[in-house]
Design an enzyme around this catalytic site. Structure first.
Site, PDB file in Angstrom:
ATOM      1  CG  LEU A 138      -1.968  -1.056   1.388  1.00 40.80           C
ATOM      2  CD1 LEU A 138      -2.674  -0.913   2.726  1.00 40.80           C
ATOM      3  CD2 LEU A 138      -2.974  -1.005   0.248  1.00 40.80           C
ATOM      4  CG  ASP A 139       0.353   4.302  -2.868  1.00 31.88           C
ATOM      5  OD1 ASP A 139       1.136   3.471  -3.355  1.00 31.88           O
ATOM      6  OD2 ASP A 139      -0.540   4.876  -3.520  1.00 31.88           O
TER       7      ASP A 139
END
Length: 320
Positions: A138-139
């Site tokens: 995930l960012d």
């Protein structure tokens, strides 16, 4: 060699691709590690030794031999991490916004991996020394659910399920403006932005990417949407929503200043929403997959974290 893992990959009909990128995408290995495997003679294409920069075509067969993982040289750190499921094979964490998933240049400590190694001394080594246990990412400023492998067996099975689109990842996002149709399927190739290598963009020679978005709530000048990933490209949701003219609220990369075009009598509402969104409004809310060992159907859900829920409550109540 004891502990060596072998993978046979057949290039699909999507088109030609660089060998290192093809293997990286399919085995969740870093491009650097794939290039090292090529240099060590551990990758063949149609039975012959592979070349680092070669292009593979549909129908070609790529064989990869991955040696046993070496000990992970990452310092465990006693950092808060929300584990929502755990057994001897894997765990699922609810990642907080602001936390980088794994060490990288500029982020050698304080990552989710550092925190996990404090809790679980031995994670799967399939992803390489810097990414133990990491099946997908995930960012930094995206919150939500992430599955992590404890064993190599679980890691390989989960990576295969991800590649075959058998892991369902559902997100909640807020995007500027109103979708003209709902649901909408965005199918557009994603690659590095030719004008800025730190960004991704829809480009003709990019990787095939599909995103599905459906309006959950319609606010004054923005929509709260449910988003499903059909593929898993870097920044995919953010790039695709920006591509159709509805970038993610609070996204400093793909939506910077975008709200300035939303004028008129609702301008105060727009400005206030932008002010309240201190990070991108994107949350990995649901994760559905078959357990790689038991086969049990797993469904994990995470409600909107407090910062995003507070924004949503304001947005649905405010009228101007």
């Amino acid at each position: 060699m004891s502990g060596e893992r072998r993978h046979t990959l057949t290039v699909g009909p999507d088109g030609a691709d660089r060998l290192d990128r093809f293997v990286s995408d399919n085995l969740e290995l870093s491009r650097t590690r794939v290039q090292k495997l090529v240099a060590d003679g551990r990758i063949t294409v149609d039975g012959r030794a592979a070349k680092k920069s070669e292009t593979v075509e549909p129908g070609m067969v790529v064989d990869v031999r991955v040696p046993p993982a070496t000990p992970v040289a990452i310092e465990p750190e006693d950092l808060p991490v929300d584990i929502v499921f755990e057994d001897e094979h894997l765990l699922v964490v609810d990642k907080a916004a602001g936390m980088v998933v794994h060490p990288a240049p500029g982020h050698r400590s304080g990552t989710l991996v550092n925190a996990l190694l404090h809790h679980v001394p031995n994670l799967s080594g399939v992803g390489g020394r810097a990414r133990p246990g990491i099946v997908h990412r995930l960012d930094r400023d995206t919150s939500g659910l992430l599955v992590v492998a404890k064993t190599d067996t679980a890691h390989v099975a989960l990576a295969e399920a991800l590649r075959e689109r058998r892991i369902k990842r559902l997100y909640i996002a807020a995007c500027w403006g109103h979708l003209a149709e709902s649901p909408v399927t965005i199918e557009a190739p994603i690659g590095r932005d030719p004008n800025d290598r730190k960004r991704m963009a829809v480009v003709p020679d990019g990787r095939h990417a599909i995103t599905r978005a459906e309006v959950r709530e319609r606010w004054l000048r923005a929509d709260l949407v449910d988003v499903a990933l059909k593929t898993g490209r870097t920044h995919q949701i953010r790039v695709h929503l920006a591509h159709i003219g509805h970038p993610v609220v609070g996204d400093e990369v793909y939506a910077a200043g975008w709200e300035r075009g939303l004028g008129g009598p609702t301008r105060r509402w727009v400005d206030e929403l932008a002010r309240r969104a201190s990070r991108q409004f994107l949350h990995a809310a649901t994760l559905v997959f078959d357990h790689p060992i038991s086969g049990e159907r797993m469904r994990l859900e995470s409600p909107l974290p407090e910062d995003l829920d507070r924004i949503a409550r304001w947005a649905r109540e405010a009228r101007s």
